[in-house]
Design a protein around this motif. Structure first.
Motif, PDB file in Angstrom:
ATOM      1  N   TYR A 109     -34.722  42.019  38.952  1.00 13.02           N
ATOM      2  CA  TYR A 109     -34.710  42.480  40.346  1.00 13.02           C
ATOM      3  C   TYR A 109     -33.401  42.100  41.028  1.00 13.02           C
ATOM      4  O   TYR A 109     -32.744  42.932  41.661  1.00 13.02           O
ATOM      5  N   HIS A 110     -32.994  40.839  40.867  1.00 15.55           N
ATOM      6  CA  HIS A 110     -31.828  40.321  41.581  1.00 15.55           C
ATOM      7  C   HIS A 110     -30.535  40.936  41.064  1.00 15.55           C
ATOM      8  O   HIS A 110     -29.543  41.000  41.804  1.00 15.55           O
ATOM      9  N   SER A 111     -30.515  41.403  39.826  1.00 15.82           N
ATOM     10  CA  SER A 111     -29.303  41.956  39.228  1.00 15.82           C
ATOM     11  C   SER A 111     -28.824  43.220  39.929  1.00 15.82           C
ATOM     12  O   SER A 111     -27.662  43.619  39.771  1.00 15.82           O
ATOM     13  N   ASN A 112     -29.690  43.846  40.679  1.00 19.29           N
ATOM     14  CA  ASN A 112     -29.306  45.065  41.399  1.00 19.29           C
ATOM     15  C   ASN A 112     -28.422  44.783  42.609  1.00 19.29           C
ATOM     16  O   ASN A 112     -27.851  45.713  43.184  1.00 19.29           O
ATOM     17  N   PHE A 113     -28.313  43.503  42.995  1.00 25.29           N
ATOM     18  CA  PHE A 113     -27.616  43.182  44.237  1.00 25.29           C
ATOM     19  C   PHE A 113     -26.475  42.183  44.053  1.00 25.29           C
ATOM     20  O   PHE A 113     -25.870  41.766  45.038  1.00 25.29           O
TER      21      PHE A 113
ATOM     22  N   SER B   1     -20.528  38.720  37.090  1.00 29.18           N
ATOM     23  CA  SER B   1     -20.308  37.300  36.811  1.00 29.18           C
ATOM     24  C   SER B   1     -21.501  36.452  37.238  1.00 29.18           C
ATOM     25  O   SER B   1     -21.866  35.487  36.555  1.00 29.18           O
ATOM     26  N   THR B   2     -22.135  36.823  38.345  1.00 33.34           N
ATOM     27  CA  THR B   2     -23.307  36.077  38.825  1.00 33.34           C
ATOM     28  C   THR B   2     -24.498  36.306  37.904  1.00 33.34           C
ATOM     29  O   THR B   2     -25.280  35.377  37.641  1.00 33.34           O
ATOM     30  N   ILE B   3     -24.651  37.526  37.404  1.00 35.53           N
ATOM     31  CA  ILE B   3     -25.719  37.828  36.446  1.00 35.53           C
ATOM     32  C   ILE B   3     -25.543  36.972  35.199  1.00 35.53           C
ATOM     33  O   ILE B   3     -26.512  36.416  34.654  1.00 35.53           O
ATOM     34  N   ARG B   4     -24.299  36.866  34.765  1.00 38.49           N
ATOM     35  CA  ARG B   4     -24.001  36.056  33.579  1.00 38.49           C
ATOM     36  C   ARG B   4     -24.395  34.593  33.819  1.00 38.49           C
ATOM     37  O   ARG B   4     -24.959  33.929  32.935  1.00 38.49           O
ATOM     38  N   ASN B   5     -24.123  34.092  35.016  1.00 40.40           N
ATOM     39  CA  ASN B   5     -24.492  32.715  35.350  1.00 40.40           C
ATOM     40  C   ASN B   5     -26.010  32.526  35.356  1.00 40.40           C
ATOM     41  O   ASN B   5     -26.518  31.479  34.945  1.00 40.40           O
TER      42      ASN B   5
ATOM     43  N   ALA C   5     -28.189  29.900  33.086  1.00 37.51           N
ATOM     44  CA  ALA C   5     -29.181  28.971  33.648  1.00 37.51           C
ATOM     45  C   ALA C   5     -30.532  29.166  32.980  1.00 37.51           C
ATOM     46  O   ALA C   5     -31.246  28.198  32.681  1.00 37.51           O
ATOM     47  N   ARG C   6     -30.908  30.419  32.732  1.00 34.12           N
ATOM     48  CA  ARG C   6     -32.179  30.726  32.050  1.00 34.12           C
ATOM     49  C   ARG C   6     -32.206  30.080  30.673  1.00 34.12           C
ATOM     50  O   ARG C   6     -33.190  29.446  30.286  1.00 34.12           O
ATOM     51  N   ALA C   7     -31.119  30.237  29.934  1.00 37.51           N
ATOM     52  CA  ALA C   7     -31.042  29.670  28.590  1.00 37.51           C
ATOM     53  C   ALA C   7     -31.141  28.149  28.639  1.00 37.51           C
ATOM     54  O   ALA C   7     -31.780  27.534  27.773  1.00 37.51           O
ATOM     55  N   GLY C   8     -30.523  27.551  29.651  1.00 33.94           N
ATOM     56  CA  GLY C   8     -30.581  26.105  29.786  1.00 33.94           C
ATOM     57  C   GLY C   8     -31.985  25.597  30.038  1.00 33.94           C
ATOM     58  O   GLY C   8     -32.396  24.561  29.495  1.00 33.94           O
ATOM     59  N   LEU C   9     -32.744  26.318  30.836  1.00 38.96           N
ATOM     60  CA  LEU C   9     -34.121  25.917  31.134  1.00 38.96           C
ATOM     61  C   LEU C   9     -35.019  26.100  29.917  1.00 38.96           C
ATOM     62  O   LEU C   9     -35.836  25.224  29.576  1.00 38.96           O
ATOM     63  N   LEU C  10     -34.861  27.231  29.233  1.00 37.95           N
ATOM     64  CA  LEU C  10     -35.717  27.527  28.073  1.00 37.95           C
ATOM     65  C   LEU C  10     -35.330  26.715  26.844  1.00 37.95           C
ATOM     66  O   LEU C  10     -36.050  26.741  25.840  1.00 37.95           O
TER      67      LEU C  10
ATOM     68  N   GLN D 125     -27.495  25.384  39.699  1.00 33.73           N
ATOM     69  CA  GLN D 125     -27.798  26.803  39.495  1.00 33.73           C
ATOM     70  C   GLN D 125     -29.093  26.973  38.712  1.00 33.73           C
ATOM     71  O   GLN D 125     -29.879  27.884  38.978  1.00 33.73           O
ATOM     72  N   LEU D 126     -29.322  26.087  37.736  1.00 31.46           N
ATOM     73  CA  LEU D 126     -30.558  26.140  36.952  1.00 31.46           C
ATOM     74  C   LEU D 126     -31.772  25.910  37.850  1.00 31.46           C
ATOM     75  O   LEU D 126     -32.760  26.650  37.783  1.00 31.46           O
ATOM     76  N   LEU D 127     -31.700  24.879  38.682  1.00 30.40           N
ATOM     77  CA  LEU D 127     -32.804  24.571  39.591  1.00 30.40           C
ATOM     78  C   LEU D 127     -32.999  25.704  40.592  1.00 30.40           C
ATOM     79  O   LEU D 127     -34.142  26.080  40.910  1.00 30.40           O
ATOM     80  N   HIS D 128     -31.900  26.265  41.074  1.00 29.73           N
ATOM     81  CA  HIS D 128     -31.985  27.367  42.037  1.00 29.73           C
ATOM     82  C   HIS D 128     -32.652  28.591  41.407  1.00 29.73           C
ATOM     83  O   HIS D 128     -33.456  29.265  42.061  1.00 29.73           O
ATOM     84  N   LEU D 129     -32.339  28.871  40.153  1.00 28.90           N
ATOM     85  CA  LEU D 129     -32.963  30.005  39.462  1.00 28.90           C
ATOM     86  C   LEU D 129     -34.471  29.812  39.365  1.00 28.90           C
ATOM     87  O   LEU D 129     -35.255  30.729  39.653  1.00 28.90           O
TER      88      LEU D 129
END
Length: 390
Positions: A83-87, A91-95, A99-104, A139-143
């Motif tokens: 959803y968020h990738s549309n806005f 570079s932000t999508i990549r970040n 963060a997703r990979a770090g959490l998982l 960024q991880l916590l924010h995600l």
């Protein structure tokens, strides 16, 4: 509470054969409307009624289970990122994916949200923070928090109180941190050395990096500057865009809005940065006159081919220098902030100049520069004390 009850309807086919439909109603959890399930048997004995009732109950449970709000952690994160990738920018999508990979990495993606605990997530944050910077871990916590709030708003999950029990505290700054942070910016003598090396290997890139160090622009902001963004009379530039790679492509650049509203700003130019800017503009005009080469969007910082410089190319040139510090286009932006700190420029003025909205971002460089200066002051006093003792 939704109470189920079963009734029986007698039915005849075209040959007058009698059968019995066992019917039960239930409330659809998705729409809130009443729906029916049924099964047909040839008789209505007590045993058949009992069998039909069990079958209908199992069928209703199966249907309702299909509307269950049970969702995995990876599904929560992915739905928000999609959803968020549309806005946001590429570079932000990549970040977000980093963060997703770090959490998982610490919590299996197939973990059901209903089984997730605050201690599991806090542990994942702590583990990640051991090998990553505070800003990256933030960024991880924010995600995680954003993904929960998004799915809560849509009614996918019913409780997000877990986010109130998570925290991320910045570690105290040590002298080791100060020394490590100094690698993220160049001291004045180092800047002079790097620019000198670049003038030998690639004079044009040398001008680009010097301009960045004098203005503090992000590389994307710098190459997005157009002729119309230069206010020659007032000796300033209007930063109002950035160049990035289009989604789904690897080479197509597009001009978009800056990182945030605070990034739209005027930046005053000193005589040297103004001279660099005008030298690029002059080169562009020469190419247009002699080679009849038309630039796209009248960008200022363009190559011989008339296209804006790419940060990957500049980073390759910097890497070939084999300098004792890791060089990238971003180090010159940090260098500019460090120069402002060393010159005792107020934090608020520095933030406005470089387009920061979070003081901690600017302070990240300010603190390290100040601590480094304090360390040098202590060393200077040591020398004075030695002389006094002698």
């Amino acid at each position: 509470m939704d109470v189920h009850y079963m009734w029986i309807e007698e039915r005849k086919d075209k040959n007058d054969n009698i059968s019995y439909a066992y019917i039960e109603r239930y409330t659809c959890p998705l729409t809130g409307k009443k729906k029916r399930v049924s099964v047909v048997y040839p008789n209505k004995s007590r045993l058949t009624q009992k069998t039909a009732q069990q079958y209908l109950q199992d069928r209703i449970d199966e249907i309702i289970a299909g509307y269950s709000t049970a969702i995995t952690l990876s599904e929560l994160l992915d739905s928000y990122i999609e959803y968020h990738s549309n806005f946001i920018k590429v570079s932000t999508i990549r970040n977000l994916h980093h963060a997703r990979a770090g959490l998982l990495a610490s919590i299996p993606g197939e973990t059901l949200y209903q089984n997730l605990t605050a201690s599991m997530v806090q542990h994942a944050i702590n583990v990640y923070y051991e090998t990553h910077a505070y800003s990256t871990t933030k960024q991880l916590l924010h995600l995680f928090r954003s993904a929960l709030r998004y799915n809560f708003r849509l009614g996918v999950i019913k409780d997000i109180s877990i986010i109130e029990r998570l925290e991320l505290k910045r570690k105290p700054i040590s002298m080791i941190d100060i020394d490590r942070a100094k690698d993220k910016f160049l001291e004045p003598e180092e800047l002079k050395e790097v620019i000198s090396l670049l003038e030998i290997s690639n004079p044009v890139v040398a001008k680009l990096c010097e301009f960045q160090s004098l203005t503090g622009l992000r590389f994307g902001e710098m190459v997005a500057l157009r002729d119309c963004d230069y206010d020659k009379d007032n000796h300033r530039i209007h930063v109002n865009g950035t160049l990035c790679v289009d989604k789904g492509t690897t080479s197509q650049l597009s001009r978009t809005t800056p990182k945030n509203v605070y990034s739209i700003r005027y930046v005053d130019l000193d005589s040297r940065s103004e001279s660099i800017l005008e030298s690029f503009m002059l080169s562009n005009k020469v190419r247009e006159l002699w080679k009849h080469q038309k630039r796209n969007n009248d960008y200022i910082f363009t190559t011989e081919g008339g296209y804006p410089f790419d940060h990957h190319f500049v980073n390759k040139v910097l890497k070939k220098l084999n300098y004792h510090k890791h060089l990238s286009t971003h180090i010159f932006r940090h260098t500019h902030i460090s120069l402002l700190a060393a010159a005792n420029v107020p934090l608020k003025a520095a933030m406005a100049r470089v387009g920061h909205n979070d003081p901690s971002t600017t302070l990240g460089v300010y603190t390290h520069v100040t601590a480094s200066m304090n360390k040098e002051a202590v060393n200077a006093m040591e020398l004075v004390a030695e002389k006094l003792v002698k």
